[in-house]
Scaffold this active site. Structure first.
Site, mmCIF file in Angstrom:
data_model
loop_
_atom_site.group_PDB
_atom_site.id
_atom_site.type_symbol
_atom_site.label_atom_id
_atom_site.label_comp_id
_atom_site.label_asym_id
_atom_site.label_seq_id
_atom_site.Cartn_x
_atom_site.Cartn_y
_atom_site.Cartn_z
ATOM 1 N N LYS A 289 -2.063 5.498 -7.668
ATOM 2 C CA LYS A 289 -2.911 5.784 -6.503
ATOM 3 C C LYS A 289 -2.046 6.085 -5.271
ATOM 4 O O LYS A 289 -2.323 7.017 -4.513
ATOM 5 C CB LYS A 289 -3.824 4.585 -6.220
ATOM 6 N N THR B 150 -6.268 -0.696 -1.920
ATOM 7 C CA THR B 150 -4.912 -0.145 -2.005
ATOM 8 C C THR B 150 -3.962 -1.046 -1.238
ATOM 9 O O THR B 150 -4.026 -1.138 -0.007
ATOM 10 C CB THR B 150 -4.861 1.280 -1.419
#
Length: 424
Positions: free
Chosen positions: A172, A98
């Site tokens: 996400k 991420t």
């Protein structure tokens, strides 16, 4: 073709190691690399790591990159021994870390320069990685997704292609906001329940029983259309209940002395949440209650505490029998802040100066908030005070002053109703 695709995994932590185990269990044994030579020792079915990411790229068609941060991703993909150094035509890099969207764009462009496919792939939940239990949240070209799909399906229970490059990471990140935002909501709700004498386990029991599938969390999204628009009639029906319930939560928090800034923000933004553009005409402001007589020392002290730090601030100590709290009310606020020699604004500025020498941003925030809610100082005047105090207290302490003042301004601004221009 799908059975012959060779998979690789860079980074054998919880997520990368789990992906490698799931691939091996599915019959597609991956080539792997980790900075720790023994990282694969406890990973069932996973072979020993190769010597570098470049070596993995040299023998693989789809490589998952499961590192911690952007710098590691840059090094693994484009570094001296990175994937691109030995990339063959048709290689696809799948980034599981991420990272910020500009980093995704940077790495996608770098891969494109070398003729390598790139997919940004958010994953969740990480603790299910070794059980073929994660969701793969993809961003990238459809052709690249189609090529990598057989490998992805060997370690993910579901693959969701969200859109072009960056869409997977954006999804996400948005999902993380829901997760951590709900944690804050739970923290405030549990604090209110505990302070009211309710065991947190009972709160959890009620929520689990009332909403076992968690539908309430996403109910707002499901009421919106494909463009994210909530029908006005729906918002209009919900608003009275929403504001009534949030008013009750705000009143309970105040009565218990529990800090609940999220409740306050959600209540203030209720109409915006429900996409109700037109604000109802504000009700006339109630006339301020008259100040208690000065000979009622405790009541007058509570009044001056609210005058100094904002309405409701005195609720925390109103019924306290603690001698320090009682003297704070009866002497500091009733006898000192209540004297006529200086105005409350004058005393506030003096107190702000003293707080600046202590360098505690939370204390500064309380004083600054009192200035804003009582209209004694504007946001611009408080910012100017930060600069003035910095010269006298030193730049290091000024950082704490700036933090406290900025926090007060941000909270005060968030609590204001949106302007007509903002609603458009």
């Amino acid at each position: 073709m799908s059975d012959t695709l060779r998979a690789g995994v860079i980074g054998l932590g919880m997520i990368g190691g789990g992906v490698a185990v799931s691939l091996a269990r599915s019959g597609r044994v991956p080539m792997v690399y980790d900075v720790r030579p023994g990282a694969a020792a406890d990973l069932t079915g996973v072979p020993d790591p190769l010597g570098s990411p470049a070596e993995v790229a040299g023998v693989c068609d789809v490589v998952m990159v499961a590192v911690v941060n952007a710098d590691q991703a840059r090094d693994v993909i484009g570094g001296e021994d990175g994937l691109l150094r030995a990339a063959r035509p048709g290689l696809t890099v799948v980034l599981l870390a991420t990272v910020a969207l500009p980093v995704v764009n940077e790495l996608a462009a770098l891969c494109a320069e070398h003729g390598v496919g790139f997919l940004d792939c958010g994953v969740t939940p990480g603790d299910k990685a070794a059980e073929n239990g994660m969701i793969a949240i993809l961003g990238g070209e459809q052709q690249t997704v189609d090529m990598a799909l057989p490998v992805l399906e060997d370690w993910a229970k579901k693959v969701v292609h969200c859109g072009p490059s960056g869409a997977g990471m954006a999804t996400k990140i948005a999902r993380n906001v829901v997760t951590y935002g709900s944690w804050r909501t739970v923290a405030e709700a549990a604090a209110m329940a505990r302070t009211a004498g309710v065991d947190s386990a009972r709160l959890a029991e009620v929520i689990d029983a009332a909403d076992p599938d968690g539908r309430t969390l996403l109910q707002l999204l499901r009421m919106q259309d494909a463009d994210g628009v909530l029908p006005e009639a729906v918002g209009g029906r919900i608003e009275p209940l929403m504001t009534k319930d949030l008013d009750a939560a705000r009143d309970l928090a105040a009565a218990l002395g529990v800090q609940a800034p999220l409740v306050e923000a959600v209540r203030t933004q209720a109409r915006r949440t429900l996409q109700l553009d037109a604000e109802p005409a504000p009700a006339p402001a109630p006339a301020p209650a008259p100040a208690p007589a000065k000979d009622d020392v405790h009541a007058y002290g509570l009044h001056m505490m609210d005058r100094a730090y904002g309405p409701g601030f005195s609720a925390v100590v109103q019924d306290s029998s603690d001698p320090y709290s009682a003297d704070t009310v009866d002497y500091l606020f009733a006898r000192v802040w209540g004297r006529e020699g200086l105005s409350v604004r004058d005393r506030r500025l003096l107190t702000l100066g003293v707080a600046a020498t202590v360098g505690q941003p939370d204390i500064v925030q309380i004083i600054a908030n009192g200035a804003l809610v009582n209209n004694d100082l504007s946001a611009d005047q408080l910012r100017e005070a930060v600069l003035h105090l910095a010269v006298y207290t030193g730049w290091c302490k000024a950082a704490a002053i700036h933090t406290g003042v900025t926090a007060a301004i941000d909270a005060h601004t968030a609590a204001q109703p949106p302007t007509a221009q903002e609603q458009k």
